[in-house]
Design an enzyme around this catalytic site. Structure first.
Site, short mmCIF file in Angstrom:
data_model
loop_
_atom_site.label_atom_id
_atom_site.label_comp_id
_atom_site.label_asym_id
_atom_site.label_seq_id
_atom_site.Cartn_x
_atom_site.Cartn_y
_atom_site.Cartn_z
N HIS A 390 0.83 -1.21 0.00
CA HIS A 390 0.00 0.00 0.00
C HIS A 390 0.86 1.26 0.00
CE1 HIS A 390 -3.63 2.37 1.27
NE2 HIS A 390 -2.70 3.16 1.79
N GLU A 391 1.78 1.35 0.95
CA GLU A 391 2.62 2.55 1.05
C GLU A 391 3.56 2.68 -0.15
OE1 GLU A 391 1.72 4.65 3.06
OE2 GLU A 391 0.60 3.46 4.50
N HIS A 394 1.80 4.65 -2.82
CA HIS A 394 1.91 6.10 -2.63
C HIS A 394 3.28 6.59 -3.09
CE1 HIS A 394 -1.82 6.84 -0.60
NE2 HIS A 394 -1.55 6.05 0.42
N HIS A 397 3.82 6.50 -6.86
CA HIS A 397 3.00 7.58 -7.41
C HIS A 397 3.73 8.92 -7.29
CE1 HIS A 397 -1.23 9.71 -7.31
NE2 HIS A 397 -0.55 10.00 -8.40
#
Length: 602
Positions: A390-391, A394, A397
């Site tokens: 998940h991290e 980020h 991105h």
């Protein structure tokens, strides 16, 4: 003896992030801080000359952007140094200094947007023609100009700004009441001990496998809120009234339009979300009924919605193995994506191990001029593998955005932020379902996804629908008393969770404890982001390279276009229901498999 957490200095360097890539030393940070302070003194000069000529406008723009760019770098270093050891008073001090400087920078450059809005369309066109360098900022100016007609004369804006503390009083008072002043009774925990309730203790006890512990915690917890229901009603009522007033004062049709304008999100996105989620409620009712069956309960109550129905999975995984699994799961995104992931692993972008005083939880952080960094508190389990992926979503991105956009477009709004991280989680779920044969573990993975949709898409949309109802009801002149709020929230909860859930009087009071109702139409973005990520991951896995290429356009876009337009380029029109329908199709497919598996395992 109890095992102690290691001190920061005892950690292996390879498992810590390298913040020296931001500033080589604390002294270098202090020098940069002093330099930025000195530059604030020029604010009056730029404010006085900003609209004198095209060159003056450009120079004022560069001045403001330069301050913000350097401030972000200072802030990231100070906050992350503080987070790695919150007991370190020196870094606490740096963090406090950075926060104070941020307020001063914001005040220093506040002149720019009103100055742009004071220019006529003809004057602004002449400036763009006279200074070609302004062309690179076309969308930046377009974003400012969307405020046209909603910014009042300077004297009136100053008056409203000065009243900001008054309008924020309800939110601040709620925070004090909910976090400090409300008192809870003690209840019996899983070990037979009496334990005073708090928000954290309550969440833990709701996950107990003992129904009586769950019930007692639930009823005792809400007793404290119900005793203060009129106070909470007064707070939320005044907050809503204030938002409706501010929207009207700035010539918006309603408070929701005013709130969504900040991210340039049209209201149809909100309405489409609520409409499609309501159509899909039979799927949630079916899942709630399955939970009741698996827990073996004659009646399913609100306090039974969070206890694990399959126990903890037999899936211990250390950090090195998790890195390898992450690379396999994210392989559909291509070699260039994996190159960035490997760079994060190999170049100390990640702070892995929990140490004494380290901030809890996990996040991805950084600024335009730094690496994207990840804070973890690693534990060898499936949840932490999911957190890592998940991290990383980020961080990659952020990396793509900063590598492909200039500073003024080098970030992205919250509306887009969770899509990248949750797409990664969906790719991990798909990878695990393709590689895990153990039926019990497969059922756990499926249930984790189903619970994610329940808690994010359905539950957050329920909050969003209730938030809109409160603002509309106040605007129509109906006072938001405790009784009115209880009745509306209770009916909405019945509608969302369906006939298999036995209604508890206490749940009608849940609105009293939701801080997001003070965040001004923020919470719906959790639901849209999760749904968009599910649909995006499905496109990547079924369509392959064309979908991957479109997805990377989104990752690279930053704020170079309005968020709705960014997602359209990625293949999702979030003003239309398709992406939500795709999400509920995936949810139904996985619900079907989950039902079949648990029936086999029974």
């Amino acid at each position: 003896m109890a095992k102690e957490l290691p001190l920061r200095e005892e950690l292996p360097e390879s498992m810590t992030w390298d913040l020296s890539t931001i500033f080589a030393s604390d002294e270098a940070w202090e020098d940069a801080f002093a330099d930025l302070e000195d530059r604030l003194e020029s604010a009056e000069f730029f404010a006085a000359s900003v609209t004198n000529s095209a060159t003056d406008l450009y120079n004022a723009l560069q001045y403001g952007l330069g301050l913000m760019q350097d401030l972000e770098k200072l802030y990231v270093y100070a906050s992350m140094k503080s987070d790695q050891d919150t007991a370190n008073t020196y870094y606490q001090g740096l963090n406090n200094m950075a926060e104070s400087l941020a307020a001063r920078v914001s005040a220093a450059i506040a002149f720019f947007d009103p100055a742009v809005l004071s220019l006529s369309e003809e004057e602004l066109s002449e400036f763009f023609a006279a200074e070609p360098k302004l062309q690179d900022y076309k969308h930046y100016f377009d974003s400012i100009l969307t405020q046209q007609g909603h910014v009042l004369p300077t004297e009136q804006e100053s008056l409203l700004a000065a009243a900001g503390d008054v309008f924020g009083a309800s939110q601040r008072t709620f925070g004090v009441l909910d976090n400090a002043d409300i008192s809870f009774e003690a209840v019996e925990n899983e070990n037979g001990e009496m334990e005073t309730l708090s928000n954290g203790v309550y969440s833990r006890l709701l996950e107990s496998t003992n129904p009586e512990i769950r019930k007692n915690a639930f009823q005792t917890f809400y007793k404290s809120y119900m005793a203060l229901e009129n106070t909470f009603a007064s707070l939320i009522g005044n907050h809503v009234k204030g938002q409706n007033f501010m929207a009207a004062a700035h010539h918006y049709d309603n408070a929701r339009e005013a709130a969504l304008a900040g991210n340039h999100v049209p209201e149809v996105v909100y309405d489409t979300l609520v409409a499609e989620v309501n159509k899909a409620l039979p799927l949630l009712h079916r899942y709630v009924g399955l939970r009741k069956k698996l827990l073996g309960l004659d009646e399913l109550h609100s306090y039974d919605l969070y206890t694990p129905i399959l126990g903890e999975p037999d899936y211990d995984i250390d950090y090195e193995s998790a890195k390898a699994e992450a690379l396999q799961a994210l392989a559909p995104l291509g070699d260039d994506y994996l190159d960035i992931v490997n760079k994060a692993f190999d170049s100390r972008w990640i702070d892995v191990i929990e140490n004494k005083g380290k901030r809890s939880g996990a996040y991805s952080g950084g600024s335009y001029d730094t690496n994207p960094f990840i804070l973890l508190n690693w534990v060898d389990n499936l949840n932490n593998l999911s957190t890592l992926v998940h991290e990383m979503g980020h961080s990659v991105h952020s990396y793509y955005t900063r590598q492909n956009q200039p500073y003024h477009y080098g970030d992205y709004p919250i509306f887009l932020a969770e899509i990248a991280s949750t797409t990664n989680e969906n790719l991990l779920t798909d990878y695990l379902l393709k590689t895990v044969d153990d039926k019990k573990l497969r059922a756990y993975i499926l249930n984790q996804y189903l619970d994610g949709v329940k808690g994010t898409v359905f539950r957050q949309t329920q909050f969003a629908e209730f938030e809109q109802w409160m603002h509309v009801t106040d605007a129509e002149g109906t006072p938001l008393t405790a009784d009115v709020l209880d009745e509306a929230y209770g009916e909405m909860n019945r509608r969302y969770y369906g006939p298999e859930l036995t209604f508890d009087e206490e749940i009608a009071h849940e609105w009293e404890r939701i801080p997001h109702f003070y965040y001004n139409f923020y919470v719906f973005q959790y639901a849209t982001g999760f749904a968009a990520a599910t649909a995006m991951a499905d496109k990547i896995l079924t369509e392959g390279e064309p979908a991957v290429a479109a997805y990377k356009e989104y990752l690279q876009a930053g704020s170079s276009a309005f968020p709705i337009d960014v997602m359209k380029k990625a293949g999702l029109d979030m003003t239309k229901p398709d992406y939500l329908q795709d999400t509920f199709k995936v949810f139904e497919e996985r619900l079907n498999e989950f039902e079949a598996l648990v029936n086999e395992l029974a």
